[in-house]
Design a protein around this motif. Structure first.
Motif, short mmCIF file in Angstrom:
data_model
loop_
_atom_site.label_atom_id
_atom_site.label_comp_id
_atom_site.label_asym_id
_atom_site.label_seq_id
_atom_site.Cartn_x
_atom_site.Cartn_y
_atom_site.Cartn_z
N GLY A 26 0.82 -1.22 0.00
CA GLY A 26 0.00 0.00 0.00
C GLY A 26 0.85 1.26 0.00
N GLU A 27 1.94 1.22 0.74
CA GLU A 27 2.83 2.39 0.80
C GLU A 27 3.50 2.62 -0.55
N CYS A 28 3.95 1.54 -1.18
CA CYS A 28 4.56 1.67 -2.52
C CYS A 28 3.55 2.23 -3.51
N ARG A 33 1.80 6.62 -6.93
CA ARG A 33 0.76 7.54 -7.40
C ARG A 33 1.18 8.99 -7.22
N ALA A 34 1.85 9.28 -6.10
CA ALA A 34 2.36 10.64 -5.86
C ALA A 34 3.43 10.99 -6.90
N PHE A 35 4.27 10.03 -7.23
CA PHE A 35 5.28 10.25 -8.27
C PHE A 35 4.61 10.55 -9.61
N LEU A 36 3.60 9.76 -9.98
CA LEU A 36 2.91 9.99 -11.26
C LEU A 36 2.24 11.37 -11.29
N ALA A 37 1.65 11.77 -10.18
CA ALA A 37 1.01 13.10 -10.11
C ALA A 37 2.06 14.20 -10.26
N ALA A 38 3.21 14.03 -9.60
CA ALA A 38 4.29 15.03 -9.72
C ALA A 38 4.84 15.06 -11.14
N GLU A 39 4.92 13.91 -11.76
CA GLU A 39 5.41 13.85 -13.15
C GLU A 39 4.45 14.58 -14.09
N ARG A 61 13.57 26.06 -24.44
CA ARG A 61 13.91 24.91 -23.59
C ARG A 61 14.54 25.38 -22.28
N TYR A 62 15.52 26.28 -22.37
CA TYR A 62 16.17 26.79 -21.16
C TYR A 62 15.18 27.56 -20.28
N ALA A 63 14.34 28.35 -20.90
CA ALA A 63 13.35 29.12 -20.15
C ALA A 63 12.36 28.18 -19.44
N ALA A 64 11.98 27.12 -20.10
CA ALA A 64 11.06 26.15 -19.50
C ALA A 64 11.72 25.43 -18.32
N VAL A 65 12.98 25.10 -18.45
CA VAL A 65 13.70 24.44 -17.35
C VAL A 65 13.76 25.37 -16.14
N ARG A 66 14.09 26.63 -16.38
CA ARG A 66 14.16 27.61 -15.28
C ARG A 66 12.80 27.84 -14.65
N ALA A 67 11.76 27.89 -15.46
CA ALA A 67 10.42 28.19 -14.96
C ALA A 67 9.81 27.03 -14.18
N THR A 68 10.31 25.84 -14.39
CA THR A 68 9.71 24.66 -13.75
C THR A 68 10.63 23.99 -12.74
N ALA A 69 11.55 24.76 -12.17
CA ALA A 69 12.49 24.18 -11.20
C ALA A 69 11.77 23.59 -9.99
N ALA A 70 10.74 24.25 -9.49
CA ALA A 70 10.01 23.74 -8.32
C ALA A 70 9.29 22.43 -8.64
N GLU A 71 8.68 22.37 -9.81
CA GLU A 71 7.98 21.15 -10.20
C GLU A 71 8.97 19.99 -10.41
N LYS A 72 10.13 20.32 -10.96
CA LYS A 72 11.16 19.29 -11.16
C LYS A 72 11.67 18.77 -9.82
N GLU A 73 11.85 19.68 -8.87
CA GLU A 73 12.29 19.25 -7.53
C GLU A 73 11.24 18.36 -6.88
N ALA A 74 9.98 18.72 -6.99
CA ALA A 74 8.89 17.90 -6.43
C ALA A 74 8.87 16.52 -7.09
N LEU A 75 9.11 16.49 -8.39
CA LEU A 75 9.17 15.22 -9.12
C LEU A 75 10.33 14.37 -8.61
N VAL A 77 11.79 14.49 -5.67
CA VAL A 77 11.50 14.05 -4.30
C VAL A 77 10.51 12.88 -4.32
N ALA A 78 9.49 12.98 -5.14
CA ALA A 78 8.50 11.89 -5.24
C ALA A 78 9.14 10.62 -5.80
N ASP A 79 10.03 10.79 -6.76
CA ASP A 79 10.73 9.64 -7.34
C ASP A 79 11.61 8.96 -6.28
N ALA A 80 12.35 9.76 -5.52
CA ALA A 80 13.21 9.20 -4.48
C ALA A 80 12.39 8.49 -3.41
N ALA A 81 11.25 9.05 -3.04
CA ALA A 81 10.39 8.43 -2.02
C ALA A 81 9.86 7.09 -2.51
#
Length: 118
Positions: A26-28, A33-39, A61-75, A77-81
């Motif tokens: 259940g935990e996995c 699911r949290a990872f998929l939502a973050a993705e 591409r560079y502008a999109a990477v800079r603009a989505t740094a928070a979403e990438k970090e959340a992704l 973290v969810a992947d690592a969890a």
């Protein structure tokens, strides 16, 4: 597992480990699911940032990477969890197999010694 266990203790360890494995499924699932939502959130934010930036493709591409740094970090973290929970579940499977092996050995020892025979 450096202690000497009797068959009842080994069976208790097997039951405890089996219960932990059941809970880990259940935990996995929750973490995956949290990872998929973050993705999804990251991909949508990236696409939005990419499409809204005016300029050449490489700059978009560079502008999109800079603009989505928070979403990438959340992704990340969810992947690592999720990966952590998956590794833990796998280690519990190995622990269960270890106890099952110990159980066979203990039962064989008790059988060879005639313990419990009348």
């Amino acid at each position: 597992m450096n202690q000497i266990l009797n068959p009842v203790q080994v069976e208790q360890k097997i039951l405890e480990t089996s219960n932990r494995i059941a809970k880990s499924a259940g935990e996995c699932d929750r973490r995956y699911r949290a990872f998929l939502a973050a993705e999804r959130a990251y991909e949508q934010a990236y696409a939005g940032a990419y499409m809204s930036f005016e300029g050449p493709q490489q700059e978009k591409r560079y502008a999109a990477v800079r603009a989505t740094a928070a979403e990438k970090e959340a992704l990340d973290v969810a992947d690592a969890a999720y990966r952590y929970a998956d590794r833990l579940a796998r280690s519990l499977q190995a622990e269960l197999m270890s106890y099952q092996s110990v159980n066979r050995s203990v039962l064989a020892t008790y059988s060879a010694a005639g313990v419990g025979e009348r």
